[in-house]
Design a protein around this motif. Structure first.
Motif, short mmCIF file in Angstrom:
data_model
loop_
_atom_site.label_atom_id
_atom_site.label_comp_id
_atom_site.label_asym_id
_atom_site.label_seq_id
_atom_site.Cartn_x
_atom_site.Cartn_y
_atom_site.Cartn_z
N THR A 120 0.80 9.00 -4.36
CA THR A 120 1.64 8.73 -3.19
C THR A 120 0.83 8.74 -1.89
O THR A 120 1.18 8.05 -0.94
CB THR A 120 2.77 9.76 -3.09
OG1 THR A 120 2.22 11.09 -3.15
CG2 THR A 120 3.78 9.57 -4.22
N VAL A 144 0.64 4.68 3.60
CA VAL A 144 1.27 5.72 2.79
C VAL A 144 2.63 6.07 3.38
O VAL A 144 2.89 5.83 4.57
CB VAL A 144 0.35 6.97 2.73
CG1 VAL A 144 -0.94 6.65 1.99
CG2 VAL A 144 0.04 7.51 4.13
N LEU A 146 2.76 5.75 -0.81
CA LEU A 146 2.84 4.65 -1.75
C LEU A 146 4.00 4.87 -2.72
O LEU A 146 4.29 6.00 -3.12
CB LEU A 146 1.53 4.51 -2.53
CG LEU A 146 0.26 4.27 -1.70
CD1 LEU A 146 -0.95 4.19 -2.62
CD2 LEU A 146 0.39 3.00 -0.87
N SER A 160 4.88 0.00 -0.26
CA SER A 160 4.98 1.13 0.65
C SER A 160 5.86 0.73 1.83
O SER A 160 5.79 -0.41 2.32
CB SER A 160 3.59 1.54 1.15
OG SER A 160 3.68 2.58 2.11
#
Length: 255
Positions: A120, A144, A146, A160
């Motif tokens: 992530t 981010v 993700l 994202s």
């Protein structure tokens, strides 16, 4: 008229009948516990030869019963290889731990001969031998957190902030894209590889020696298990006394 007092012979006959009945009943009731205690006692006498103390438990249901927390694994296939992540943010390649990843593993993709593990908060680029080549996070402009990773044609795409992004690892830029992407999805992991991950995660916290000891003492069932084993011990005392009484009565009758 007052009842006639019972003769000593009549009382002995009733006692013999009482002991005979309960000797059988108690024997049957205690048989299972006695067999279990005997079998586990033999194992404990040979724990060094059997190396029970060095043999970790790997059965999920038994580990959970003892309160050992199993790692929550998520797995992705990468050709003939497997990349897994646990809830402690460690990554495994074919069952062996090889790297730490910032965030939860969300997918695996391949680009330019490298495997890309997407978490992530970070991308981990690695060879198929498990050697980490590069780590890319928000300091490299990575969008981010993700949500997914996959292939869009010959490139690698990310999901994202409700947008799709195509990755350019040469320039380290991320461009919005509308390309159709095949997203990486989790799959079931082969049991053999799962056992490898458990070996590295759990070590030898729970050994078979501990389990056999708990079976022998009844502690595997908690407080009530100990009482059951204690009751079985009392049954054995009763069986010894009643068996001696029956034998002695038979002995006297023969004489």
């Amino acid at each position: 008229m007052p009842s006639k007092p019972k003769s000593p012979k009549t009382r002995l006959q009733k006692m013999r009948l009482f002991f005979w009945r309960w000797h059988r009943r108690v024997g049957v009731s205690a048989a299972l516990i006695v067999v279990l205690a005997s079998f586990t006692g033999i194992l404990l006498n040979h724990t060094s030869e059997l190396e029970l103390g060095k043999s970790p438990v790997r059965q999920d249901w038994l580990l959970e019963y003892y309160g050992v927390e199993l790692p929550a694994l998520i797995n992705f296939s990468a050709g003939e290889q497997w990349v897994s992540g646990d809830d402690n943010q460690y990554l495994y390649l074919d069952g062996h731990q090889f790297a730490y990843c910032n965030g939860r593993l969300i997918g695996v993709a391949e680009t330019d001969g490298l495997l890309v593990a997407a978490c992530t908060e970070e991308l981990v680029l690695m060879t198929r031998a498990g050697e980490v080549v590069e780590r890319l996070g928000s300091t490299y402009g990575l969008p981010v957190p993700l949500a997914a990773v996959g292939s869009c044609g010959a490139a690698l795409c990310l999901r994202s902030q409700e947008k799709n992004w195509v990755a350019d690892f040469q320039q380290l830029v991320w461009q919005p894209t509308e390309q159709i992407t095949t997203w990486s999805t989790p799959v079931a992991m082969p049991s053999a590889l799962r056992e490898l991950v458990l070996d590295e995660q759990l070590g030898s916290d729970l050994s078979w020696e501990r389990v056999v000891q708990d079976l022998h003492s009844g502690r595997i069932l908690g407080r009530w298990g100990v009482w059951v084993v204690d009751l079985a011990a009392l049954f054995l005392v009763f069986l010894s006394l009643s068996g001696f009484f029956l034998w002695y009565q038979q002995y006297r009758r023969r004489r």
